[in-house]
Design an enzyme around this catalytic site. Structure first.
Site, PDB file in Angstrom:
ATOM      1  N   HIS A  31      19.706 -18.931   8.222  1.00 19.02           N
ATOM      2  CA  HIS A  31      19.956 -17.583   7.691  1.00 19.02           C
ATOM      3  C   HIS A  31      21.079 -16.985   8.325  1.00 19.02           C
ATOM      4  O   HIS A  31      21.251 -17.174   9.574  1.00 19.02           O
ATOM      5  CB  HIS A  31      18.682 -16.620   7.864  1.00 19.02           C
ATOM      6  CG  HIS A  31      18.873 -15.318   7.127  1.00 19.02           C
ATOM      7  ND1 HIS A  31      19.605 -14.333   7.599  1.00 19.02           N
ATOM      8  CD2 HIS A  31      18.491 -14.995   5.883  1.00 19.02           C
ATOM      9  CE1 HIS A  31      19.505 -13.274   6.757  1.00 19.02           C
ATOM     10  NE2 HIS A  31      18.709 -13.771   5.726  1.00 19.02           N
ATOM     11  N   GLY A  33      15.177  -9.608   0.717  1.00 16.37           N
ATOM     12  CA  GLY A  33      14.808  -9.268   1.927  1.00 16.37           C
ATOM     13  C   GLY A  33      14.155  -7.703   1.831  1.00 16.37           C
ATOM     14  O   GLY A  33      13.067  -7.497   1.723  1.00 16.37           O
ATOM     15  N   SER A  53      20.729  -8.630  -1.759  1.00 16.54           N
ATOM     16  CA  SER A  53      20.339  -7.380  -2.515  1.00 16.54           C
ATOM     17  C   SER A  53      19.745  -7.478  -3.790  1.00 16.54           C
ATOM     18  O   SER A  53      19.836  -7.147  -4.694  1.00 16.54           O
ATOM     19  CB  SER A  53      21.813  -6.885  -2.949  1.00 16.54           C
ATOM     20  OG  SER A  53      22.298  -6.229  -1.677  1.00 16.54           O
ATOM     21  N   ASN A  94      11.682 -12.415   2.537  1.00 16.63           N
ATOM     22  CA  ASN A  94      11.903 -12.449   3.865  1.00 16.63           C
ATOM     23  C   ASN A  94      11.975 -10.968   4.665  1.00 16.63           C
ATOM     24  O   ASN A  94      12.749 -10.283   4.315  1.00 16.63           O
ATOM     25  CB  ASN A  94      13.430 -12.983   4.086  1.00 16.63           C
ATOM     26  CG  ASN A  94      14.149 -13.025   5.268  1.00 16.63           C
ATOM     27  OD1 ASN A  94      13.414 -13.037   6.486  1.00 16.63           O
ATOM     28  ND2 ASN A  94      15.352 -13.080   5.480  1.00 16.63           N
ATOM     29  N   TRP A  95      10.641 -11.032   5.339  1.00 15.79           N
ATOM     30  CA  TRP A  95      10.501  -9.723   5.962  1.00 15.79           C
ATOM     31  C   TRP A  95      11.231  -9.440   7.441  1.00 15.79           C
ATOM     32  O   TRP A  95      10.883  -8.390   7.651  1.00 15.79           O
ATOM     33  CB  TRP A  95       8.962  -9.736   6.269  1.00 15.79           C
ATOM     34  CG  TRP A  95       7.959  -9.337   4.955  1.00 15.79           C
ATOM     35  CD1 TRP A  95       8.349  -9.040   3.900  1.00 15.79           C
ATOM     36  CD2 TRP A  95       6.663  -9.302   4.904  1.00 15.79           C
ATOM     37  NE1 TRP A  95       7.600  -8.937   2.938  1.00 15.79           N
ATOM     38  CE2 TRP A  95       6.356  -9.019   3.746  1.00 15.79           C
ATOM     39  CE3 TRP A  95       5.715  -9.483   5.774  1.00 15.79           C
ATOM     40  CZ2 TRP A  95       4.965  -8.917   3.106  1.00 15.79           C
ATOM     41  CZ3 TRP A  95       4.452  -9.470   5.193  1.00 15.79           C
ATOM     42  CH2 TRP A  95       3.848  -9.115   4.154  1.00 15.79           C
ATOM     43  N   LYS A  96      11.971 -10.315   7.677  1.00 11.36           N
ATOM     44  CA  LYS A  96      12.871 -10.316   8.776  1.00 11.36           C
ATOM     45  C   LYS A  96      11.878  -9.584  10.100  1.00 11.36           C
ATOM     46  O   LYS A  96      10.600 -10.083  10.196  1.00 11.36           O
ATOM     47  CB  LYS A  96      13.940  -9.439   8.716  1.00 11.36           C
ATOM     48  CG  LYS A  96      14.655  -9.876   7.516  1.00 11.36           C
ATOM     49  CD  LYS A  96      15.846  -9.308   7.015  1.00 11.36           C
ATOM     50  CE  LYS A  96      16.711  -9.722   6.050  1.00 11.36           C
ATOM     51  NZ  LYS A  96      18.032  -9.322   5.813  1.00 11.36           N
ATOM     52  N   GLY A 120      21.927  -6.903   1.979  1.00 11.09           N
ATOM     53  CA  GLY A 120      21.708  -5.509   2.466  1.00 11.09           C
ATOM     54  C   GLY A 120      22.625  -4.797   2.001  1.00 11.09           C
ATOM     55  O   GLY A 120      22.762  -3.267   2.500  1.00 11.09           O
ATOM     56  N   GLU A 168      23.240 -17.433  -0.326  1.00 11.81           N
ATOM     57  CA  GLU A 168      23.335 -15.901   0.068  1.00 11.81           C
ATOM     58  C   GLU A 168      24.542 -15.515   0.760  1.00 11.81           C
ATOM     59  O   GLU A 168      24.977 -15.735   1.811  1.00 11.81           O
ATOM     60  CB  GLU A 168      22.176 -15.914   1.094  1.00 11.81           C
ATOM     61  CG  GLU A 168      20.741 -16.027   0.827  1.00 11.81           C
ATOM     62  CD  GLU A 168      20.006 -15.190   1.762  1.00 11.81           C
ATOM     63  OE1 GLU A 168      19.198 -14.625   0.928  1.00 11.81           O
ATOM     64  OE2 GLU A 168      19.734 -15.309   2.893  1.00 11.81           O
TER      65      GLU A 168
HETATM   66  P1  PGA Z   1      18.575  -8.207   1.086  1.00 15.50           P
HETATM   67  O1  PGA Z   1      18.223  -9.488   2.156  1.00 15.50           O
HETATM   68  O2  PGA Z   1      17.375  -8.602  -0.002  1.00 15.50           O
HETATM   69  O3  PGA Z   1      18.219  -7.119   1.964  1.00 15.50           O
HETATM   70  O4  PGA Z   1      19.916  -8.298   0.865  1.00 15.50           O
HETATM   71  C1  PGA Z   1      18.350 -10.771   2.016  1.00 15.50           C
HETATM   72  C2  PGA Z   1      18.151 -11.730   3.141  1.00 15.50           C
HETATM   73  O5  PGA Z   1      18.969 -11.207   4.089  1.00 15.50           O
HETATM   74  O6  PGA Z   1      17.847 -12.539   2.954  1.00 15.50           O
END
Ligand code: PGA
Length: 250
Positions: free
Chosen positions: A105, A235, A214, A14-16, A183, A177
């Site tokens: 999400h 992410g 994470s 998930n590159w956001k 994060g 999640e």
């Molecule tokens: P993260 O994000 O791996 O940076 O914790 C995961 C997500 O938001 O899908």
């Protein structure tokens, strides 16, 4: 049926709202050669909308290694078309080669006020379009501290999957999640993840449940052997070609 499911694993990036076209090309140049063969593995890269075509193109040009991955979207509207300024339809995404779409999400639930009933419309629409929804569910830190994790998961699943029959539910991927793990570098212990996955499987009548929050090569060391976890959603670690390659090669 169960055997087939437990062998298949999905790894989602998930590159956001990150990366430019140039950075996509740099990523692919480093990432694709690092891929090792893993039967039953699906790698799905979900960039922001303007980068979907670029990711598709890079994968197409990536030869046999490029075929090991596919592209997905981070969101979609449920209507085929219409006066929805700023939105993107599933047909438009399909045209760009997307077979998967992330829905629900926690960042969209929080920043865009997406409700469970709105997410339900999107899941139904994705299935209608023969796209695989990756439905994200998870509890906040307060909900966890007050012992509401399972109740929240049940509520999110019941609403998001309302009206969807059991056959269609087998086509859905659910990503557990926990919001407090996204994060932050913190992740639940394996028992808590497996318990949550069991609740998700039972309540949602779904087979494929992934973990996200994470995810990096270290945090998933002891999760990788669990046959109850059908894959991972990463992410920040997925932005780095070497880290994401280590995750998918695990
Ligand atoms: P993260 O994000 O791996 O940076 O914790 C995961 C997500 O938001 O899908």
């Amino acid at each position: 049926m169960c055997m087939r499911i437990s062998r298949q694993r999905w790894f989602i990036a998930n590159w956001k709202m990150h990366k430019t076209r140039l950075e996509v090309k740099e990523f692919m140049r480093e990432f694709l050669p690092l891929l090792r063969r893993r039967p039953g593995r699906e790698i799905i890269i979900c960039p922001s909308f303007p980068l979907i075509e670029c990711v598709s193109q890079e994968l197409r040009q990536g030869g046999p290694k490029g075929k090991q991955a596919t592209v997905g979207a981070q969101n979609a509207h449920w209507e085929f078309s219409g006066p929805y300024t700023g939105e993107v339809s599933l047909d438009q995404l399909e045209e760009l080669g997307c077979q998967y779409v992330l829905l629900g999400h926690s960042e969209r639930r929080q920043w865009c006020d997406e409700s469970d009933s709105l997410i339900n419309k999107k899941v139904v629409a994705a299935l209608r379009n023969h796209m695989t929804p990756i439905l994200c569910v998870g509890e906040s830190s307060i909900e966890r501290k007050t012992g509401k994790t399972m109740a929240i998961l049940k509520q999110q699943l019941r609403s998001a999957l309302a009206g969807i029959d059991s056959k269609q539910r087998q086509q859905i991927l659910v990503a557990y999640e926990p919001i407090w793990a996204i994060g932050t570098g913190k992740i639940p212990n394996i028992q808590d993840i497996e318990d949550a996955h069991q609740t998700i499987r039972q309540t949602g009548q779904v087979d494929h449940v992934l973990y996200g929050g994470s995810v990096n090569p270290e945090t998933i060391q002891n999760l990788a052997n669990s046959r109850k976890i059908n894959g991972f959603l990463a992410g920040s670690a997925s932005l780095d070609a070497s880290l994401f390659a280590q995750i998918v090669n695990i």
